[in-house]
Design a protein around this motif. Structure first.
Motif, PDB file in Angstrom:
ATOM      1  N   LEU A 476       0.851  -1.187   0.000  1.00 17.24           N
ATOM      2  CA  LEU A 476       0.000   0.000   0.000  1.00 17.24           C
ATOM      3  C   LEU A 476       0.888   1.238   0.000  1.00 17.24           C
ATOM      4  CD1 LEU A 476      -2.622  -1.028   2.738  1.00 17.24           C
ATOM      5  CD2 LEU A 476      -2.896  -1.162   0.244  1.00 17.24           C
ATOM      6  N   ARG A 477       0.402   2.288  -0.697  1.00 19.50           N
ATOM      7  CA  ARG A 477       1.211   3.498  -0.801  1.00 19.50           C
ATOM      8  C   ARG A 477       0.298   4.700  -1.032  1.00 19.50           C
ATOM      9  NH1 ARG A 477       6.665   3.877  -1.989  1.00 19.50           N
ATOM     10  NH2 ARG A 477       7.387   5.913  -2.727  1.00 19.50           N
ATOM     11  N   ALA A 478       0.559   5.788  -0.330  1.00 19.65           N
ATOM     12  CA  ALA A 478      -0.152   7.060  -0.528  1.00 19.65           C
ATOM     13  C   ALA A 478       0.890   8.144  -0.740  1.00 19.65           C
ATOM     14  CB  ALA A 478      -1.024   7.380   0.682  1.00 19.65           C
ATOM     15  N   VAL A 493       3.438   1.010   3.128  1.00 16.16           N
ATOM     16  CA  VAL A 493       3.576  -0.241   3.865  1.00 16.16           C
ATOM     17  C   VAL A 493       3.778  -1.334   2.817  1.00 16.16           C
ATOM     18  CG1 VAL A 493       2.586  -1.874   5.499  1.00 16.16           C
ATOM     19  CG2 VAL A 493       2.029   0.566   5.685  1.00 16.16           C
ATOM     20  N   ASN A 494       4.975  -1.911   2.793  1.00 18.75           N
ATOM     21  CA  ASN A 494       5.264  -3.016   1.885  1.00 18.75           C
ATOM     22  C   ASN A 494       5.077  -4.342   2.616  1.00 18.75           C
ATOM     23  OD1 ASN A 494       5.954  -1.176  -0.105  1.00 18.75           O
ATOM     24  ND2 ASN A 494       8.146  -1.275   0.334  1.00 18.75           N
ATOM     25  N   ASP A 524      11.645  -9.536   1.807  1.00 19.99           N
ATOM     26  CA  ASP A 524      11.653  -8.598   2.930  1.00 19.99           C
ATOM     27  C   ASP A 524      10.405  -8.760   3.788  1.00 19.99           C
ATOM     28  OD1 ASP A 524      14.046  -7.500   2.074  1.00 19.99           O
ATOM     29  OD2 ASP A 524      13.047  -6.005   0.812  1.00 19.99           O
ATOM     30  N   PRO A 525      10.546  -8.631   5.099  1.00 21.16           N
ATOM     31  CA  PRO A 525       9.364  -8.652   5.964  1.00 21.16           C
ATOM     32  C   PRO A 525       8.572  -7.354   5.808  1.00 21.16           C
ATOM     33  CG  PRO A 525      11.311  -8.126   7.235  1.00 21.16           C
ATOM     34  CD  PRO A 525      11.784  -8.454   5.850  1.00 21.16           C
ATOM     35  N   ARG A 526       7.494  -7.212   6.575  1.00 17.83           N
ATOM     36  CA  ARG A 526       6.700  -5.987   6.514  1.00 17.83           C
ATOM     37  C   ARG A 526       7.607  -4.777   6.758  1.00 17.83           C
ATOM     38  NH1 ARG A 526       3.571  -6.671  10.648  1.00 17.83           N
ATOM     39  NH2 ARG A 526       1.868  -7.715   9.551  1.00 17.83           N
ATOM     40  N   LEU A 527       7.458  -3.798   5.897  1.00 15.58           N
ATOM     41  CA  LEU A 527       8.286  -2.596   5.990  1.00 15.58           C
ATOM     42  C   LEU A 527       7.406  -1.380   5.768  1.00 15.58           C
ATOM     43  CD1 LEU A 527      11.167  -1.267   6.053  1.00 15.58           C
ATOM     44  CD2 LEU A 527      11.164  -1.481   3.556  1.00 15.58           C
ATOM     45  N   TRP A 528       7.478  -0.434   6.682  1.00 11.59           N
ATOM     46  CA  TRP A 528       6.698   0.789   6.510  1.00 11.59           C
ATOM     47  C   TRP A 528       7.623   1.981   6.682  1.00 11.59           C
ATOM     48  CZ3 TRP A 528       6.686   4.127  10.636  1.00 11.59           C
ATOM     49  CH2 TRP A 528       7.008   3.587  11.891  1.00 11.59           C
TER      50      TRP A 528
END
Length: 540
Positions: A476-478, A493-494, A524-528
């Motif tokens: 997700l990306r804004a 949030v990747n 890669d794990p969750r990345l924000w």
């Protein structure tokens, strides 16, 4: 230049590589008529790669002598034949190369060297543990038990021409032809600590010879005649320590003629249907470093057949691309393992040219502007890949064939019918984007994307230990953009659901000696985070 260091157990492998590339291309463009355009070119390429590696004990510190557990004070004079190994010098990385070069000029090989099939100089001598060594551009190390250097130089030349003839507004034909020649020269040097190979003058500590392994231990005072171990720290368990240096040169020249035929059919200004057949080639090469018995591999060739469509629909609001294809491979390059010429019980990772393989598949991608603010898209593909020849490869990393009980070389695996490595059968993805105008305050974009990839084999054996299971990922990306697009600020949030996939698996060919372990890399794990960009001048 690339400098790489990697630690395996208590040993560190340091690699230094220097590369030099020179590429030149001259193109001619000619339009003899409004319907015909021709492009012709000349191409020349030269590449030099020099790589050195140092494998050393990372526990060695300061002046501690730990090049081997037998060290420099090994009492060779106490061992059979009057201590003959004292008469043999310790080898170094380029001992064999120097001896081989002299032999090529008509001089005899030194008494500590001999020729082997495919190897002009195989040299051996006493062991004196390393107290300080250095790979070019690398650190000074102690405890080195293996060094190597490989060098390759590739000269490639090509002449090509392609013509496009437009019959009318509907039909066009493309024909292309390319002649290429590839000249490759290489050499490999290796120095290593050794306990198991035959020592000169018939001294064979493994299979028996002038002295058996037990007799040597008894002569050294480390084993009693009744088999009682007197010195467990010094007891020889596999052979007398020695140093080995090996060198060989390789060369090959390949010539390939490749081509392209493409027919374009344009029934409307928004639609294109094409049918193409293209032959391409990948250069052959050498399996360097550890003197693979499979020292050369032939060029890989591919004839690709494709029928496809590209067009816009719904008054230009949708772009659709779709194709079906068939790939016919000859001598497809595939990773496996081959015995080493210097030690048939050892092996090295090698590239094999499997005579035949095929792929057949279909892929489609679509981009659709639903409204002035909403865009959606997606892609999907299916590929069936298969080796199509009876070709046997040894799998030294098979945990079902431990070397202490079985010989992997006696049970080669036939690749016929197996899925090609690194080719997933299915892939797909989708995305949706919403754009929000904000007048003088710029605009916002909101993006959600999803991807999925099927399982992938990282060996040609379809070994379940080498498969990366299917996985998916959602991002997700804004993003806010300023009115002049110079400044953007994004929050993202990747991998929203924190799903971990495997994107690489490495097999260690030492097999049982390294517990059949695999290494690899995960996604890669969750990345924000937050990202800020500013464009200057001409980049706006």
């Amino acid at each position: 230049m690339d400098l790489t260091s990697n630690t395996i157990f208590d040993n560190t492998f340091y690699v230094s590589q220097e590369t030099e590339y020179l590429s030149n291309e001259l193109q001619f463009f000619w339009d003899p008529s409004e319907k015909l355009s021709i492009t012709t070119g000349l191409f020349a390429y030269d590449a030099k790669i020099d790589q050195r590696g140092d494998y050393f004990d990372s526990n060695c510190k300061n002046d501690v002598n730990c090049g081997s557990r037998y060290a420099n004070d090994f009492p060779y004079a106490a061992v059979g034949a009057g201590g003959f190994e004292d008469a043999y010098p310790k080898m170094d990385l380029f001992t064999a190369k120097g001896a081989g070069k002299r032999a090529a000029n008509g001089l005899p090989l030194p008494y500590y060297c001999l020729p082997l099939p495919g190897i002009p100089a195989y040299c051996f001598g006493k062991w004196a543990a390393d107290k300080g060594d250095r790979v070019a551009h690398g650190p000074t190390t102690i405890g080195t038990n293996l060094e190597y250097q490989t060098r390759t130089e590739r000269e490639a030349y090509a002449v090509y021409t392609q013509g496009v003839y437009t019959f009318n507004e509907t039909w066009a034909l493309t024909l292309g032809l390319r002649w290429a020649q590839d000249i490759l020269d290489g050499e490999e040097n290796v120095f290593y600590y050794n306990e198991s190979e035959i020592i000169p003058l018939g001294f064979d500590l493994v299979n028996g010879g002038t002295s058996s392994l037990a007799a040597v231990n008894q002569a050294l005072g480390w084993l009693d005649t009744d088999g009682t171990i007197l010195n467990p720290q010094r007891l020889l368990t596999s052979g007398m320590p020695s140093s080995t240096s090996v060198w060989r040169q390789l060369s090959r020249k390949d010539t390939e003629l490749t081509w392209r035929v493409n027919i374009d059919f344009t029934p409307t200004q928004d639609d294109l249907i094409y049918l193409s057949a293209t032959k391409g080639a990948r250069s052959g090469g050498f399996n360097l470093v550890f003197f693979s018995a499979n020292e050369r591999f032939d060029p890989e060739t591919l004839i690709a057949y494709e029928l496809g469509y590209k067009g816009s629909q719904l008054d230009g609001r949708m772009q659709l691309n779709s194709a079906i294809y068939f790939y016919d491979y000859q001598d497809v390059h595939t990773i496996g393992a081959a015995p080493s010429l210097t030690d048939p019980t050892a092996q090295s990772v090698s590239v094999f040219a499997v005579p035949k393989a095929e792929m057949i598949g279909w892929d489609t991608d679509v981009l659709w502007l639903l409204t002035d603010r909403i865009t959606v898209g997606g892609n999907i593909s299916y590929t069936h890949s298969e080796y199509k020849s009876n070709f046997n490869v040894i799998d030294f990393a098979n945990p079902e064939l431990p070397g202490s009980l079985f010989s992997a070389a006696d049970a080669p695996i036939n690749l016929d019918g197996k899925q090609m490595l690194r080719v997933p059968e299915k892939k797909g993805g989708a995305f949706a984007q919403y754009s929000l105008p904000m007048g003088e305050n710029g605009h916002m974009e909101f993006l959600a994307s999803w991807t999925w990839i099927d399982k992938v084999y990282y060996s040609a054996f379809e070994d379940p230990n080498d498969v990366a299971d299917a996985y998916q990922r959602t991002d997700l990306r804004a993003t806010w953009f300023s009115a002049d697009d110079a400044l953007s600020v994004a929050a993202f949030v990747n991998n929203v659901f924190d799903e971990i996939g495997i994107r690489q698996i490495d097999r260690y060919q030492a097999g049982e000696a390294e517990d059949f372990r695999r290494a690899g890399a995960t996604t890669d794990p969750r990345l924000w985070g937050v990202e800020v960009r500013y464009k200057f001048g001409a980049f706006r």
